[in-house]
Write a protein that holds these residues in place. Structure first.
Motif, mmCIF file in Angstrom:
data_model
loop_
_atom_site.group_PDB
_atom_site.id
_atom_site.type_symbol
_atom_site.label_atom_id
_atom_site.label_comp_id
_atom_site.label_asym_id
_atom_site.label_seq_id
_atom_site.Cartn_x
_atom_site.Cartn_y
_atom_site.Cartn_z
ATOM 1 N N VAL A 141 43.862 56.014 55.688
ATOM 2 C CA VAL A 141 42.992 55.042 55.181
ATOM 3 C C VAL A 141 43.750 53.909 54.881
ATOM 4 O O VAL A 141 44.473 53.759 54.066
ATOM 5 C CB VAL A 141 42.240 55.649 53.878
ATOM 6 C CG1 VAL A 141 41.450 54.645 53.358
ATOM 7 C CG2 VAL A 141 41.527 56.892 54.147
ATOM 8 N N PRO A 142 43.642 52.821 55.680
ATOM 9 C CA PRO A 142 44.398 51.891 55.779
ATOM 10 C C PRO A 142 44.536 51.300 53.951
ATOM 11 O O PRO A 142 43.390 51.273 53.353
ATOM 12 C CB PRO A 142 43.894 50.754 56.646
ATOM 13 C CG PRO A 142 43.104 51.519 57.666
ATOM 14 C CD PRO A 142 42.768 53.007 56.881
ATOM 15 N N PRO A 143 45.455 50.690 53.530
ATOM 16 C CA PRO A 143 45.463 50.209 52.388
ATOM 17 C C PRO A 143 44.519 49.052 52.105
ATOM 18 O O PRO A 143 44.123 48.845 50.915
ATOM 19 C CB PRO A 143 46.922 49.825 52.081
ATOM 20 C CG PRO A 143 47.630 50.361 53.143
ATOM 21 C CD PRO A 143 46.766 50.788 54.262
ATOM 22 N N GLU A 144 44.312 48.182 52.963
ATOM 23 C CA GLU A 144 43.041 47.209 52.938
ATOM 24 C C GLU A 144 41.827 47.584 52.409
ATOM 25 O O GLU A 144 41.239 46.830 51.900
ATOM 26 C CB GLU A 144 42.908 46.553 54.274
ATOM 27 C CG GLU A 144 44.111 45.931 54.847
ATOM 28 C CD GLU A 144 45.088 46.863 55.594
ATOM 29 O OE1 GLU A 144 46.351 46.440 55.677
ATOM 30 O OE2 GLU A 144 44.935 48.175 55.791
ATOM 31 N N HIS A 145 41.702 49.039 52.457
ATOM 32 C CA HIS A 145 40.098 49.679 51.902
ATOM 33 C C HIS A 145 40.134 49.315 50.526
ATOM 34 O O HIS A 145 39.244 48.976 49.872
ATOM 35 C CB HIS A 145 40.032 51.180 52.301
ATOM 36 C CG HIS A 145 39.858 51.038 53.733
ATOM 37 N ND1 HIS A 145 38.595 52.121 54.133
ATOM 38 C CD2 HIS A 145 40.218 50.768 54.829
ATOM 39 C CE1 HIS A 145 38.560 51.949 55.540
ATOM 40 N NE2 HIS A 145 39.390 51.281 56.071
ATOM 41 N N ALA A 146 41.436 49.619 49.752
ATOM 42 C CA ALA A 146 41.348 49.324 48.386
ATOM 43 C C ALA A 146 40.940 47.927 47.817
ATOM 44 O O ALA A 146 40.221 47.666 47.053
ATOM 45 C CB ALA A 146 42.874 49.611 48.005
ATOM 46 N N GLY A 147 41.406 46.980 48.604
ATOM 47 C CA GLY A 147 40.918 45.500 48.334
ATOM 48 C C GLY A 147 39.703 45.306 48.689
ATOM 49 O O GLY A 147 38.893 44.233 47.910
ATOM 50 N N VAL A 148 38.874 45.786 49.813
ATOM 51 C CA VAL A 148 37.776 45.602 49.959
ATOM 52 C C VAL A 148 36.688 46.181 48.719
ATOM 53 O O VAL A 148 35.712 45.563 48.501
ATOM 54 C CB VAL A 148 37.262 46.239 51.537
ATOM 55 C CG1 VAL A 148 35.634 46.404 51.624
ATOM 56 C CG2 VAL A 148 37.926 45.901 52.466
ATOM 57 N N LEU A 149 37.005 47.179 48.568
ATOM 58 C CA LEU A 149 36.485 47.946 47.298
ATOM 59 C C LEU A 149 36.544 47.231 46.226
ATOM 60 O O LEU A 149 35.433 46.692 45.409
ATOM 61 C CB LEU A 149 36.790 49.459 46.926
ATOM 62 C CG LEU A 149 36.605 50.296 48.218
ATOM 63 C CD1 LEU A 149 37.027 51.755 47.962
ATOM 64 C CD2 LEU A 149 34.936 50.543 48.407
ATOM 65 N N ALA A 150 37.802 46.606 45.578
ATOM 66 C CA ALA A 150 37.832 45.693 44.625
ATOM 67 C C ALA A 150 37.013 44.431 44.635
ATOM 68 O O ALA A 150 36.603 44.251 43.599
ATOM 69 C CB ALA A 150 39.539 45.565 44.516
ATOM 70 N N ALA A 151 37.069 43.920 45.875
ATOM 71 C CA ALA A 151 36.352 42.638 45.944
ATOM 72 C C ALA A 151 35.064 42.864 45.832
ATOM 73 O O ALA A 151 34.253 41.877 45.606
ATOM 74 C CB ALA A 151 36.862 41.904 47.213
ATOM 75 N N ALA A 152 34.564 43.811 46.325
ATOM 76 C CA ALA A 152 33.018 44.380 46.220
ATOM 77 C C ALA A 152 32.469 44.547 44.912
ATOM 78 O O ALA A 152 31.253 44.240 44.597
ATOM 79 C CB ALA A 152 32.665 45.268 47.104
ATOM 80 N N ALA A 153 33.011 44.937 43.951
ATOM 81 C CA ALA A 153 32.660 45.765 42.749
ATOM 82 C C ALA A 153 32.323 44.499 41.677
ATOM 83 O O ALA A 153 32.909 43.557 41.848
ATOM 84 C CB ALA A 153 33.880 46.309 41.861
ATOM 85 N N ALA A 154 31.192 44.795 40.995
ATOM 86 C CA ALA A 154 30.598 43.849 40.363
ATOM 87 C C ALA A 154 31.319 43.849 38.861
ATOM 88 O O ALA A 154 31.234 42.968 37.966
ATOM 89 C CB ALA A 154 29.074 44.082 39.845
ATOM 90 N N GLY A 155 31.759 45.178 38.362
ATOM 91 C CA GLY A 155 32.311 45.245 37.195
ATOM 92 C C GLY A 155 33.970 44.962 36.968
ATOM 93 O O GLY A 155 34.315 44.641 38.165
ATOM 94 N N GLU A 156 34.413 45.379 35.923
ATOM 95 C CA GLU A 156 35.832 45.116 35.832
ATOM 96 C C GLU A 156 36.590 46.121 36.643
ATOM 97 O O GLU A 156 36.221 47.389 36.918
ATOM 98 C CB GLU A 156 36.185 45.576 34.421
ATOM 99 C CG GLU A 156 37.685 45.892 34.101
ATOM 100 C CD GLU A 156 38.049 46.446 32.565
ATOM 101 O OE1 GLU A 156 39.058 46.824 32.701
ATOM 102 O OE2 GLU A 156 37.071 46.250 31.851
ATOM 103 N N VAL A 157 37.594 45.829 37.506
ATOM 104 C CA VAL A 157 38.643 46.245 38.448
ATOM 105 C C VAL A 157 39.839 46.213 38.201
ATOM 106 O O VAL A 157 40.247 45.227 38.063
ATOM 107 C CB VAL A 157 38.052 45.900 39.825
ATOM 108 C CG1 VAL A 157 39.152 46.500 41.066
ATOM 109 C CG2 VAL A 157 36.671 45.764 40.229
ATOM 110 N N THR A 158 40.701 47.411 38.175
ATOM 111 C CA THR A 158 41.992 47.459 38.158
ATOM 112 C C THR A 158 42.497 48.116 39.603
ATOM 113 O O THR A 158 42.034 49.231 39.979
ATOM 114 C CB THR A 158 42.461 48.610 36.907
ATOM 115 O OG1 THR A 158 42.018 48.033 35.749
ATOM 116 C CG2 THR A 158 43.736 48.592 37.051
ATOM 117 N N LEU A 159 43.344 47.448 40.092
ATOM 118 C CA LEU A 159 43.765 47.697 41.576
ATOM 119 C C LEU A 159 45.307 48.209 41.281
ATOM 120 O O LEU A 159 46.151 47.180 40.923
ATOM 121 C CB LEU A 159 43.679 46.799 42.463
ATOM 122 C CG LEU A 159 43.850 46.901 43.786
ATOM 123 C CD1 LEU A 159 43.208 48.251 44.448
ATOM 124 C CD2 LEU A 159 43.760 45.954 45.055
ATOM 125 N N ALA A 160 45.642 49.318 41.706
ATOM 126 C CA ALA A 160 47.031 49.911 41.604
ATOM 127 C C ALA A 160 47.456 50.204 42.923
ATOM 128 O O ALA A 160 46.917 51.049 43.601
ATOM 129 C CB ALA A 160 47.201 50.871 40.719
#
Length: 186
Positions: A141-160
């Motif tokens: 699963v390309p790492p870019e998927h994490a950024g897509v999900l983080a950008a889409a979320a309406a709430g607080e996001v922590t990306l590691a």
């Protein structure tokens, strides 16, 4: 309750040539939702890979029960499963009822789901805290998927993001690092 377009009713098949069964007036529960129904309080969901997508979709369908979501190498775009296939290959999958995938098979119900489900659209409804963890060396699963999900979320996001780490976090110390990050986040 009615389902959102992002996470509509699920379907299933039972092998080659089987027909798809869809819920009509009421939507079918996913196994994760059945577990939620048995839970005495609100819960945090953790899911890895496609299971991460399921955790996100389950949280979107059950916001009153899920208070936080953590994902590990979660799928953000279901086209991951079809983008390399020709129209003829997709039609063959539909006609035969299944397609070989690694050591097993994906049934046509899965194809229906990946063509219908919009994970970022579902994630956009989430106001719960979200922890997204992903290995930067993930080739599944390309790492870019994490950024897509983080950008889409309406709430607080922590990306590691974890440098040098692949899909299964099998590298020395990777799983310990992931668990430590998860524990500190909770």
């Amino acid at each position: 309750s009615s389902s959102s377009p992002a996470v509509g009713s699920s379907s299933s098949t039972s092998g080659a040539g089987a027909s798809s069964t869809r819920a009509s007036a009421t939507r079918r529960r996913w196994p994760a939702e059945t577990s939620l129904a048995r839970s005495p309080t609100r819960v945090a969901l953790v899911g890895s890979s496609l299971g991460g997508a399921v955790a996100l979709l389950t949280a979107a369908r059950n916001p009153e029960r899920v208070h936080a979501i953590a994902t590990i190498a979660a799928v953000a775009d279901t086209a991951l499963f079809t983008k390399t296939l020709s129209a003829d290959e997709i039609e063959s999958w539909r006609q035969t009822g299944r397609r070989r995938w690694r050591e097993g098979y994906l049934n046509v119900g899965f194809l229906d789901d990946v063509q219908r489900i919009d994970i970022p659209l579902a994630v956009a409804t989430l106001t719960q805290p979200l922890l997204g963890m992903h290995g930067e060396a993930d080739t599944v699963v390309p790492p870019e998927h994490a950024g897509v999900l983080a950008a889409a979320a309406a709430g607080e996001v922590t990306l590691a993001m974890f440098p040098g780490v692949g899909h299964r976090f099998e590298e020395p110390g990777a799983l310990d690092g992931l668990l430590a990050h998860l524990e500190s986040w909770v």
